[in-house]
Scaffold this motif. Sequence first.
Motif, mmCIF file in Angstrom:
data_model
loop_
_atom_site.group_PDB
_atom_site.id
_atom_site.type_symbol
_atom_site.label_atom_id
_atom_site.label_comp_id
_atom_site.label_asym_id
_atom_site.label_seq_id
_atom_site.Cartn_x
_atom_site.Cartn_y
_atom_site.Cartn_z
ATOM 1 N N LEU A 124 0.828 -1.203 0.000
ATOM 2 C CA LEU A 124 0.000 0.000 0.000
ATOM 3 C C LEU A 124 0.865 1.256 0.000
ATOM 4 O O LEU A 124 0.568 2.234 -0.712
ATOM 5 C CB LEU A 124 -0.927 -0.004 1.216
ATOM 6 C CG LEU A 124 -2.065 -1.036 1.188
ATOM 7 C CD1 LEU A 124 -2.749 -1.096 2.553
ATOM 8 C CD2 LEU A 124 -3.078 -0.694 0.108
ATOM 9 N N ALA A 125 1.939 1.239 0.786
ATOM 10 C CA ALA A 125 2.839 2.392 0.830
ATOM 11 C C ALA A 125 3.476 2.626 -0.541
ATOM 12 O O ALA A 125 3.599 3.775 -1.000
ATOM 13 C CB ALA A 125 3.913 2.174 1.890
ATOM 14 N N THR A 126 3.878 1.547 -1.205
ATOM 15 C CA THR A 126 4.502 1.676 -2.522
ATOM 16 C C THR A 126 3.501 2.178 -3.555
ATOM 17 O O THR A 126 3.840 2.986 -4.439
ATOM 18 C CB THR A 126 5.098 0.327 -2.950
ATOM 19 O OG1 THR A 126 5.978 -0.156 -1.931
ATOM 20 C CG2 THR A 126 5.887 0.469 -4.232
ATOM 21 N N ILE A 184 6.911 -3.871 -5.344
ATOM 22 C CA ILE A 184 7.261 -3.252 -6.620
ATOM 23 C C ILE A 184 6.540 -3.960 -7.770
ATOM 24 O O ILE A 184 6.041 -3.310 -8.703
ATOM 25 C CB ILE A 184 8.790 -3.289 -6.823
ATOM 26 C CG1 ILE A 184 9.463 -2.319 -5.843
ATOM 27 C CG2 ILE A 184 9.162 -2.921 -8.257
ATOM 28 C CD1 ILE A 184 10.968 -2.445 -5.791
ATOM 29 N N ALA A 185 6.451 -5.278 -7.699
ATOM 30 C CA ALA A 185 5.785 -6.029 -8.762
ATOM 31 C C ALA A 185 4.300 -5.667 -8.848
ATOM 32 O O ALA A 185 3.768 -5.433 -9.943
ATOM 33 C CB ALA A 185 5.956 -7.527 -8.526
ATOM 34 N N ILE A 186 3.634 -5.619 -7.700
ATOM 35 C CA ILE A 186 2.201 -5.293 -7.701
ATOM 36 C C ILE A 186 1.980 -3.864 -8.190
ATOM 37 O O ILE A 186 1.058 -3.591 -8.980
ATOM 38 C CB ILE A 186 1.618 -5.493 -6.291
ATOM 39 C CG1 ILE A 186 1.626 -6.991 -5.929
ATOM 40 C CG2 ILE A 186 0.196 -4.928 -6.201
ATOM 41 C CD1 ILE A 186 1.242 -7.276 -4.494
ATOM 42 N N THR A 187 2.830 -2.951 -7.744
ATOM 43 C CA THR A 187 2.702 -1.558 -8.179
ATOM 44 C C THR A 187 2.979 -1.421 -9.674
ATOM 45 O O THR A 187 2.313 -0.650 -10.380
ATOM 46 C CB THR A 187 3.654 -0.655 -7.371
ATOM 47 O OG1 THR A 187 3.391 -0.806 -5.980
ATOM 48 C CG2 THR A 187 3.474 0.813 -7.759
ATOM 49 N N LEU A 261 10.510 3.260 -8.834
ATOM 50 C CA LEU A 261 11.083 2.148 -9.590
ATOM 51 C C LEU A 261 9.985 1.313 -10.250
ATOM 52 O O LEU A 261 10.112 0.912 -11.422
ATOM 53 C CB LEU A 261 11.917 1.270 -8.653
ATOM 54 C CG LEU A 261 12.474 -0.028 -9.249
ATOM 55 C CD1 LEU A 261 13.359 0.263 -10.459
ATOM 56 C CD2 LEU A 261 13.260 -0.795 -8.186
ATOM 57 N N ALA A 262 8.907 1.055 -9.518
ATOM 58 C CA ALA A 262 7.812 0.260 -10.066
ATOM 59 C C ALA A 262 7.206 0.932 -11.293
ATOM 60 O O ALA A 262 6.958 0.284 -12.323
ATOM 61 C CB ALA A 262 6.742 0.043 -8.996
ATOM 62 N N LEU A 263 6.980 2.238 -11.211
ATOM 63 C CA LEU A 263 6.411 2.952 -12.362
ATOM 64 C C LEU A 263 7.397 3.017 -13.524
ATOM 65 O O LEU A 263 7.002 2.911 -14.696
ATOM 66 C CB LEU A 263 6.008 4.356 -11.949
ATOM 67 C CG LEU A 263 4.665 4.501 -11.223
ATOM 68 C CD1 LEU A 263 4.384 5.961 -10.925
ATOM 69 C CD2 LEU A 263 3.530 3.906 -12.053
ATOM 70 N N ALA A 264 8.684 3.179 -13.203
ATOM 71 C CA ALA A 264 9.694 3.216 -14.255
ATOM 72 C C ALA A 264 9.745 1.881 -15.002
ATOM 73 O O ALA A 264 9.940 1.838 -16.222
ATOM 74 C CB ALA A 264 11.055 3.550 -13.667
ATOM 75 N N LEU A 265 9.558 0.788 -14.263
ATOM 76 C CA LEU A 265 9.519 -0.523 -14.905
ATOM 77 C C LEU A 265 8.268 -0.659 -15.777
ATOM 78 O O LEU A 265 8.341 -1.158 -16.911
ATOM 79 C CB LEU A 265 9.521 -1.627 -13.839
ATOM 80 C CG LEU A 265 10.849 -1.873 -13.114
ATOM 81 C CD1 LEU A 265 10.628 -2.772 -11.906
ATOM 82 C CD2 LEU A 265 11.871 -2.497 -14.063
ATOM 83 N N ALA A 266 7.136 -0.227 -15.226
ATOM 84 C CA ALA A 266 5.873 -0.358 -15.964
ATOM 85 C C ALA A 266 5.869 0.487 -17.229
ATOM 86 O O ALA A 266 5.378 0.052 -18.287
ATOM 87 C CB ALA A 266 4.704 0.032 -15.065
ATOM 88 N N LEU A 267 6.422 1.702 -17.159
ATOM 89 C CA LEU A 267 6.407 2.622 -18.303
ATOM 90 C C LEU A 267 7.721 2.597 -19.082
ATOM 91 O O LEU A 267 7.875 3.353 -20.045
ATOM 92 C CB LEU A 267 6.119 4.041 -17.801
ATOM 93 C CG LEU A 267 4.809 4.192 -17.006
ATOM 94 C CD1 LEU A 267 4.671 5.611 -16.474
ATOM 95 C CD2 LEU A 267 3.611 3.806 -17.858
#
Length: 320
Positions: A124-126, A184-187, A261-267
Amino acid sequence: MLHLRLAVPASIREEVERFLVEDPRVTNVTVLPGASRDPAGDAMSCDVAREAASDVLARLRALGLDDGGTVAIQEVAASPSQAARDAERAAPGSPDDGVVWDLVTDTAYDQVRPSWTYYAFLTLATLIAGVAVVLDSPILVVGAMVVGPEFAVVAALALGVVLREGRLVWGSVRLLVQGFVAAIAITAVCGLLAAAIGWVDASSLTRPRPLTGFIWKPDHWSVTVALLAGVAGTLSLTAGRTNALVGVFISVTTVPAAGNLALALALWVPAEMAGASAQLAVNLAGMVLAGAVTLLVQRVLWRRAGLRIHVAGRGQVTRR
């Protein structure tokens, strides 16, 4: 003051009772002969000055309490009595500076047990941090920092290093890695879904972000803050000042870096992947290092302060 509740085997009951009664740092000694059924023995309880608790517990272990007996430790909210004040005066140092190593170690082992609650709060925090990055919102960054539960695990890792407790070190590292990987994976998956419906795209990260750009740009100040936060957090845990941890949570960018980092991976924004990963690593490493050094200093200072006390009789104390 701390309250100790003991189950004492019959073989050492006299030695333990004599020690508790004669030690001026201990008060409110109660003995119930034969009252303990599991383990079998006497039920005893007492209050001890916090700064002397580690020494008292070590002496109880030396008398053989670990062999068939048990001890439970409870915080005493208040003890407004002359006997309690006398016990405090007999103990060296200040209660706020007293480190109860048994309590700290037991709490650390509790913190590194995997739980759904830990994973849920870290995820949730991420997620909140990811939204903060998109909106360039420092308020949401602070919110993500406060929700993140990772510092207790970081402190447990530092303690494991200092005490050379391999099981504690491994448990801490495993929980940190698994927790951040899952969060990070879920985000990142949520970021992909948001991109699919047109809520975000690569420009959400690459555009100027004056209020949250620091999250993926580690520098010498990142190291400085991580070290200071590690010292403050460790002191707050060992001294029982957990209210100070809120300030520690707000000062470090572990969770915000994970969200970025999670968003950078996704995008797929490679530059921010590297920066956010470095920020996350810098903060975790800095806090572990500072926490370990702080714990080492505390151990040295308390040894030099003469925590090992020989009790020659009630009211008569000689230091070793």
